[in-house]
Design a protein around this motif. Structure first.
Motif, PDB file in Angstrom:
ATOM      1  N   SER A 738      44.647  58.123  44.159  1.00  7.81           N
ATOM      2  CA  SER A 738      44.173  58.234  42.933  1.00  7.81           C
ATOM      3  C   SER A 738      44.107  56.662  42.393  1.00  7.81           C
ATOM      4  CB  SER A 738      44.739  59.135  42.028  1.00  7.81           C
ATOM      5  OG  SER A 738      45.957  58.563  41.512  1.00  7.81           O
ATOM      6  N   LEU A 739      43.249  56.525  41.460  1.00  9.00           N
ATOM      7  CA  LEU A 739      43.333  55.001  40.787  1.00  9.00           C
ATOM      8  C   LEU A 739      43.388  55.234  39.524  1.00  9.00           C
ATOM      9  CD1 LEU A 739      42.019  52.369  41.301  1.00  9.00           C
ATOM     10  CD2 LEU A 739      39.988  52.933  40.019  1.00  9.00           C
ATOM     11  N   SER A 740      44.221  54.378  38.985  1.00  8.92           N
ATOM     12  CA  SER A 740      45.167  54.535  37.779  1.00  8.92           C
ATOM     13  C   SER A 740      44.400  54.426  36.484  1.00  8.92           C
ATOM     14  CB  SER A 740      46.321  53.433  37.640  1.00  8.92           C
ATOM     15  OG  SER A 740      45.791  52.156  37.596  1.00  8.92           O
ATOM     16  N   GLY A 741      43.248  53.555  36.485  1.00 12.42           N
ATOM     17  CA  GLY A 741      42.220  53.491  35.428  1.00 12.42           C
ATOM     18  C   GLY A 741      40.905  52.935  35.893  1.00 12.42           C
ATOM     19  N   ALA A 742      40.083  52.579  34.927  1.00 19.87           N
ATOM     20  CA  ALA A 742      38.760  51.817  35.392  1.00 19.87           C
ATOM     21  C   ALA A 742      39.090  50.240  35.367  1.00 19.87           C
ATOM     22  CB  ALA A 742      37.678  52.000  34.372  1.00 19.87           C
ATOM     23  N   THR A 743      38.167  49.498  35.959  1.00 14.16           N
ATOM     24  CA  THR A 743      38.446  48.168  35.872  1.00 14.16           C
ATOM     25  C   THR A 743      37.791  47.708  34.403  1.00 14.16           C
ATOM     26  OG1 THR A 743      37.356  48.086  38.280  1.00 14.16           O
ATOM     27  CG2 THR A 743      37.374  45.838  36.698  1.00 14.16           C
ATOM     28  N   ASP A 744      38.537  46.691  33.773  1.00 12.93           N
ATOM     29  CA  ASP A 744      38.509  46.264  32.498  1.00 12.93           C
ATOM     30  C   ASP A 744      37.280  45.351  32.387  1.00 12.93           C
ATOM     31  OD1 ASP A 744      38.830  45.582  30.022  1.00 12.93           O
ATOM     32  OD2 ASP A 744      40.307  44.050  30.665  1.00 12.93           O
ATOM     33  N   VAL A 745      36.376  45.841  31.682  1.00 14.04           N
ATOM     34  CA  VAL A 745      34.974  45.325  31.796  1.00 14.04           C
ATOM     35  C   VAL A 745      34.950  44.238  30.925  1.00 14.04           C
ATOM     36  CG1 VAL A 745      33.823  47.211  32.194  1.00 14.04           C
ATOM     37  CG2 VAL A 745      34.254  46.833  29.809  1.00 14.04           C
ATOM     38  N   ASN A 746      35.860  43.986  29.817  1.00 10.07           N
ATOM     39  CA  ASN A 746      35.891  43.110  28.867  1.00 10.07           C
ATOM     40  C   ASN A 746      36.421  41.782  29.581  1.00 10.07           C
ATOM     41  OD1 ASN A 746      35.511  44.302  26.488  1.00 10.07           O
ATOM     42  ND2 ASN A 746      37.471  45.356  26.814  1.00 10.07           N
ATOM     43  N   VAL A 747      36.732  41.621  30.791  1.00  7.40           N
ATOM     44  CA  VAL A 747      37.033  40.232  31.454  1.00  7.40           C
ATOM     45  C   VAL A 747      35.580  39.550  31.423  1.00  7.40           C
ATOM     46  CG1 VAL A 747      36.886  41.050  33.679  1.00  7.40           C
ATOM     47  CG2 VAL A 747      38.258  39.026  33.427  1.00  7.40           C
ATOM     48  N   LEU A 748      34.622  40.320  31.643  1.00  5.26           N
ATOM     49  CA  LEU A 748      33.324  39.633  31.882  1.00  5.26           C
ATOM     50  C   LEU A 748      32.816  38.962  30.483  1.00  5.26           C
ATOM     51  CD1 LEU A 748      31.263  42.772  33.482  1.00  5.26           C
ATOM     52  CD2 LEU A 748      31.902  40.749  34.664  1.00  5.26           C
ATOM     53  N   HIS A 749      33.404  39.263  29.648  1.00  7.35           N
ATOM     54  CA  HIS A 749      33.113  38.559  28.308  1.00  7.35           C
ATOM     55  C   HIS A 749      33.641  37.063  28.408  1.00  7.35           C
ATOM     56  CE1 HIS A 749      30.879  41.402  25.810  1.00  7.35           C
ATOM     57  NE2 HIS A 749      32.086  42.434  25.779  1.00  7.35           N
ATOM     58  N   ASP A 750      34.863  37.198  28.932  1.00  2.00           N
ATOM     59  CA  ASP A 750      35.705  35.830  29.072  1.00  2.00           C
ATOM     60  C   ASP A 750      35.356  34.933  29.977  1.00  2.00           C
ATOM     61  OD1 ASP A 750      37.476  37.116  26.948  1.00  2.00           O
ATOM     62  OD2 ASP A 750      38.880  37.981  28.592  1.00  2.00           O
ATOM     63  N   LEU A 751      34.996  35.461  31.245  1.00  2.00           N
ATOM     64  CA  LEU A 751      34.083  34.626  32.329  1.00  2.00           C
ATOM     65  C   LEU A 751      33.057  34.209  31.893  1.00  2.00           C
ATOM     66  CD1 LEU A 751      35.019  37.027  35.387  1.00  2.00           C
ATOM     67  CD2 LEU A 751      35.969  35.010  34.762  1.00  2.00           C
ATOM     68  N   LYS A 752      32.083  34.949  31.087  1.00  5.58           N
ATOM     69  CA  LYS A 752      30.817  34.176  30.598  1.00  5.58           C
ATOM     70  C   LYS A 752      31.278  33.298  29.632  1.00  5.58           C
ATOM     71  CE  LYS A 752      26.615  35.562  28.543  1.00  5.58           C
ATOM     72  NZ  LYS A 752      26.825  34.812  26.968  1.00  5.58           N
ATOM     73  N   GLU A 753      32.204  33.294  28.909  1.00  3.62           N
ATOM     74  CA  GLU A 753      32.447  32.393  27.647  1.00  3.62           C
ATOM     75  C   GLU A 753      32.847  30.968  28.298  1.00  3.62           C
ATOM     76  OE1 GLU A 753      35.590  31.749  24.148  1.00  3.62           O
ATOM     77  OE2 GLU A 753      34.986  33.654  24.584  1.00  3.62           O
TER      78      GLU A 753
END
Length: 1005
Positions: A738-753
């Motif tokens: 099983s997978l413990s959780g979903a990938t954190d999408v908020n990192v996309l905000h940081d990368l884009k910034e």
């Protein structure tokens, strides 16, 4: 009165559940069976079964004649009237029935009915679908199911009995032998033994084709067979599985096996199995007794029924991950699911799916689906193979109900179904063969962009599927069903079922542990031996450049392990083992084979050449074969698989089946999706981890009962990996993943910034690019926009190499994370989408110098392999896997830095650490070994011939002869006081390395 716990009590319990009353209760109430059966109250209080009397059983025709004639009279009296003009009309029907069953088997007779003269008799009314007419529903209700206990079936031995027989309209479909562990009798032992040894399978009831299945049952376990053959009868478990292994879970209210009579024996369930699952396997022209029935195993029946129920409930747009181990029978599960899906109806009564697309590289599935169409459908021309993009489009547009295509065509499928938004599709993805190479990989890269390939030019199937899904939004006009034994994190997130706690789990599980414990695959880790290589590396340069320590260690190990001398040492161990323990012992009746897994194609070729030499010395007792993709140049000579083997590449698998070929040498090819049951032994000289490790070692796990292949026949000899690392790779897939959780999408905000602030682009560049790109302008109009941004990155902003590397990594990571999530995130961020497309074209033009890589290549010129030894570390070890459910963490959303974990050290330290780690065949300390080296060279310098005959000698030939003589004399003198050194000198390999190293040292002194 105390509880009854014998076999009779179990019989009575099952009988009462099915009929509403037991024979014991009938006797106690002073009633008779006919009175009970005539009472609708009794009949409806159970599960719709009549109670049969053993006296109504006809041994000649194996029929309950009361139920048989009653069913025909009540449902088809008009057809019977056509035959009643003859006085022996009943005998005529019975004889015709007997001949047809002997020729075709009861399954076909139940499905097709019985033609007698001008009458057509239906012997079984099929279960209705959701939109069936009322007449179909009523007809199904008219079927007469019954159960009879203690049937005396033998015409030879009058006292021989079968515990229970279930009938449908008087025709037996199931026999049962019951045991109770509380009386010391089990299904696995006494029940199976009874069928094999004390039941006469020549009697009509037990002849093949008269019944669909035979069960051996106790309160804990169920076993089944469809063909009784005396001592040769094969029984399979029909159990739910318990704690990811064999057996059944505790039932808080009933026996563990109560699912058999409470669920499987339901009238609707039996009808479902007959209509949608049971198959007659064998060549068409063979007689019935050379064929066999396939009855679904419990997990196969369970997964298909649960998938269909969920599709009926939730409709289109759903994804399903089915984690079924090797040995689960995925081919049949996929076949059954395909036919069930084309029958699923939408609320308006029309088919929910216009087409079912089976994405697979198993050609056996193509044949299986075509062969089975006769069993499941009256319409024959509903299956279409589509092995080209044009065939695929034609089949989709033509409305073929089942379309079989390859994984390489998956990107085209997504494109085509997107263009057919008014049609609905079910897509079944079979990831059994997990890598694809050559031109196929090149074409997939053209469609999907950059996909990581291995040295053989192959792409992993899960990576391909996920990459294709990234390229397009998840379409709501399709359902996806992904079958895999080893789901990666991204596969779990894309296809898995999301729980309330955020975890992603498979929709259905049949674990590796259960497959092993049930005997469908063998445990490849039961006999695992690891060798560790020990090296002494001699630095051959004076200066001490700095290197990244971890990278240097990896480079050094790879350098040593691929050295021809190293390969020769290991090849000898491999061949000696194989000849002694496999070939000479005539394992698997002299047909056992082995596989050698190497680091690279070059290593594979060198192994092949070395083994050919060794085999020649032994008189060529057998042949070896090699497999790799493409062309490889080694020592200035170009090689291909076909050139080396002497036959075309597409014949390699078939050639290896022949007994003359016993060893297969590979680098990456055939590590996945290659089934050869005769493989018993594997020699590993390659880093294996994660999914690839499980898939590669699982080449050995295919069972071969006819050859007597057992777990104790398997052997893995590993020169490269530690047993703990192998265990770590297998653990996640041994039980449930099983997978413990979903990938954190908020990192996309940081990368884009970060990327926005870098100055590489302005936002109007991205807007302009996307406007033109989606308008479909020519590529030369897009190029200037990308080139301008690339120019800023490469030159204009004057960025140092470390910052360049960091920004490029962040750009690539944005593409990766957004690509993974774009199809499944519940909201839409248009700026992410635009930046994604812009970066996909910009990243290839972002230039970063690979200085570290160049330095590491220099490292290999800075050190020499001076000694090499091999020591057995783990012998015949059993690797016990974690029995608990495994949880994977989601893919790391945070990009690694350009120099994360940078640990630099001087060359001296690297060599010292490396030697300490890998060279321990002497008991001496590293300092003692170092001192010995210096003592030896001092003695050489002080030798009376050193200056005159070596140091000041200009003739290279006599100079080398002189040094060898000096070396031998010094070595002889040191043997007297250095015993360990004396032992090493008996090894010519060590002696030569010592001579070369000391000479090089003195020349630079």
């Amino acid at each position: 009165m105390p509880s009854q716990y014998n076999e009779q009590a179990l019989e009575a319990l099952i009988e009462k559940h099915l009929t509403g009353i037991s024979s014991e209760e009938i006797k106690q109430n002073n009633t008779v069976i006919d009175q009970v059966n005539e009472s609708q109250a009794f009949y409806s209080s159970g599960k719709g079964y009549y109670i049969g009397s053993p006296y109504d059983f006809d041994k000649t025709y194996a029929l309950d004649t009361i139920r048989f004639w009653d069913f025909l009279e009540k449902t088809q009296s008009k057809e019977l009237e056509k035959l009643k003009t003859s006085s022996d009309w009943k005998l005529k029907i019975l004889e015709r029935f007997d001949r047809k069953v002997k020729k075709d088997g009861i399954l076909k007779v139940l499905k097709k009915g019985l033609d007698v003269d001008n009458a057509n008799l239906i012997l079984f009314y099929e279960a209705p679908s959701a939109s069936s007419a009322q007449s179909t529903i009523e007809n199904f209700k008219a079927n007469q199911f019954s159960v009879t206990r203690q049937i005396r079936y033998s015409k030879i031995n009058a006292g021989e009995e079968i515990d229970m027989v279930l009938f449908m309209n008087g025709i037996p479909f199931c026999t049962i032998e019951l045991k109770n562990p509380w009386t010391g009798q089990t299904a696995a032992s006494q029940g199976i033994n009874q069928y094999r040894n004390t039941r006469d399978y020549n009697q009509t009831l037990l002849q093949f084709g008269r019944c669909l299945v035979h069960f051996a049952v106790d309160t804990d376990e169920v076993y089944m067979t469809t063909k009784l053959e005396g001592k040769n009868t094969t029984f399979l478990p029909f159990n739910k599985g318990n704690n990811f292994g064999k057996g059944n879970p505790i039932n808080p209210n009933r026996y563990k096996t109560s699912y058999l009579w409470e669920d499987i024996f339901r009238k609707e369930k039996i009808a479902n199995i007959i209509q949608h699952f049971m198959l007659l396997e064998g060549k068409e022209k063979e007689s019935l007794n050379k064929k066999f029935y396939i009855f679904p195993r419990y997990h196969q029946l369970d997964v298909v029924d649960k998938l269909i129920a969920d599709v009926n409930k939730n409709g289109l747009g759903e994804t399903y991950l089915i984690q079924h181990s090797a040995g689960s029978g995925k081919s049949h599960s996929i076949t059954w699911l395909s036919f069930r899906l084309i029958e699923v109806e939408a609320q308006n009564g029309n088919p929910m799916f216009d087409s079912v697309i089976v994405v697979t590289d198993r050609r056996v599935l193509d044949k299986q689906l075509r062969d089975n169409i006769k069993s499941f459908s009256d319409v024959k021309n509903i299956i279409a193979p589509a092995y080209s993009a044009s065939d695929l489009k034609e089949a989709l547009e033509g409305g073929k109900r089942i379309i079989i295509t390859t994984i390489q065509k998956f990107p085209h499928i997504l494109k085509d179904i997107e263009e057919m938004g008014d049609k609905h599709f079910a897509i079944i993805i079979d990831e059994a063969h997990s890598s694809h190479g050559g031109q196929a990989a090149d074409k997939m890269n053209q469609v999907l962009g950059n996909i990581e390939l291995n040295e053989d030019g192959e792409v992993d199937s899960q990576d391909l599927i996920n990459k294709a899904m990234e390229a397009r939004k998840m379409r709501k006009n399709a359902c996806y069903f992904a079958f895999t034994a080893t789901p990666k994190e991204s596969t779990l997130e894309r296809f898995g079922t999301k729980k309330e706690d955020g975890k992603f789990v498979p929709f259905h599980l049949y674990s590796m542990k259960q497959a092993i414990e049930e005997g469908f695959i063998l445990d490849v880790l039961s006999n695992y031996t690891t060798y560790r290589s020990y090296y002494q590396l001699q630095k051959s340069i004076e200066d001490n450049p700095e290197f990244n320590t971890k990278k240097a260690q990896r480079k050094l190990k790879s350098f040593v392990e691929s050295d021809p001398r190293t390969i020769k040492a290991k090849a000898k161990i491999m061949l000696d083992h194989f000849v002694q323990h496999v070939y000479d012992k005539k394992l698997l009746d002299g047909k056992a084979k082995g596989m050698i897994v190497t680091q690279s194609i070059e290593s594979a070729i060198r192994y092949y050449q070395t083994l050919k030499e060794f085999l020649k010395e032994k008189g060529n007792p057998f042949k070896i074969i090699i497999a790799f993709s493409g062309i490889k140049r080694v020592d200035g000579v170009e090689y291909s698989e076909a050139i080396i083997n002497g036959f075309p590449e597409n014949e390699t698998k078939d050639q290896f089946k022949d007994n003359e070929y016993r060893l297969l040498i590979v680098a990456n090819k055939y590590l996945t999706g290659f089934d050869q049951p005769k493989l018993t032994t594997m020699y590993v000289d390659k880093k294996l981890q994660g999914v690839l490790c499980v898939q590669a070692l699982s080449r050995l796990n295919r069972s071969a009962p006819k050859l007597g292949k057992k777990t104790e026949n398997l052997f893995v000899l590993d020169f490269f990996n530690d047993s703990a690392d192998i265990k770590l790779s297998f653990d996640p897939f041994y039980t449930a993943t099983s997978l413990s959780g979903a990938t954190d999408v908020n990192v996309l905000h940081d990368l884009k910034e970060t990327l926005d602030d870098s100055g590489i682009y302005e936002w109007h560049d991205i807007e302009e690019f996307n406007t033109k790109f989606f308008r479909g302008v020519s590529a030369d109009e897009l190029s200037p926009i990308i080139d301008e941004a690339a120019e800023r990155f490469n030159i204009g902003l004057d960025l140092n190499e470390e910052l360049k590397a960091d920004l490029k990594i962040k750009a690539k990571h944005f593409i990766k994370v957004y690509g993974q999530l774009a199809a499944i995130i519940s909201f839409e961020e248009i700026k992410w989408e635009k930046l994604f497309w812009f970066l996909k074209f910009l990243v290839p033009k972002m230039v970063v110098k690979k200085q570290e890589s160049d330095l590491l290549d220099e490292l290999l010129d800075s050190v020499d392999l001076s000694t090499y030894g091999i020591e057995r570390v783990r012998l015949n070890e059993v690797l016990s896997l974690d029995k608990e459910e495994s949880t994977l963490d989601p893919a790391n959303s945070n990009p690694r830095g350009a120099h994360d974990g940078d640990d630099r050290a001087e060359l001296d330290v690297i060599v010292k650490n490396f030697n300490e780690r890998w060279f321990s065949n002497w008991d001496a300390t590293p300092e003692d070994k170092r001192q010995l080296f210096y003592t030896f060279t001092d003695k050489v310098i002080n030798h009376p011939d050193y200056e005159a005959k070596y140091l000041n000698n200009n003739d290279e030939y006599t100079k080398q002869l002189a040094y060898k003589k000096i070396f031998d004399e010094v070595a002889l003198s040191m043997r007297k006081f250095q015993i360990e050194f004396a032992k090493q000198l008996t090894d010519e390999h060590f002696k030569q390395d010592m001579l070369t190293s000391t000479q090089r040292f003195l020349d630079r002194h």
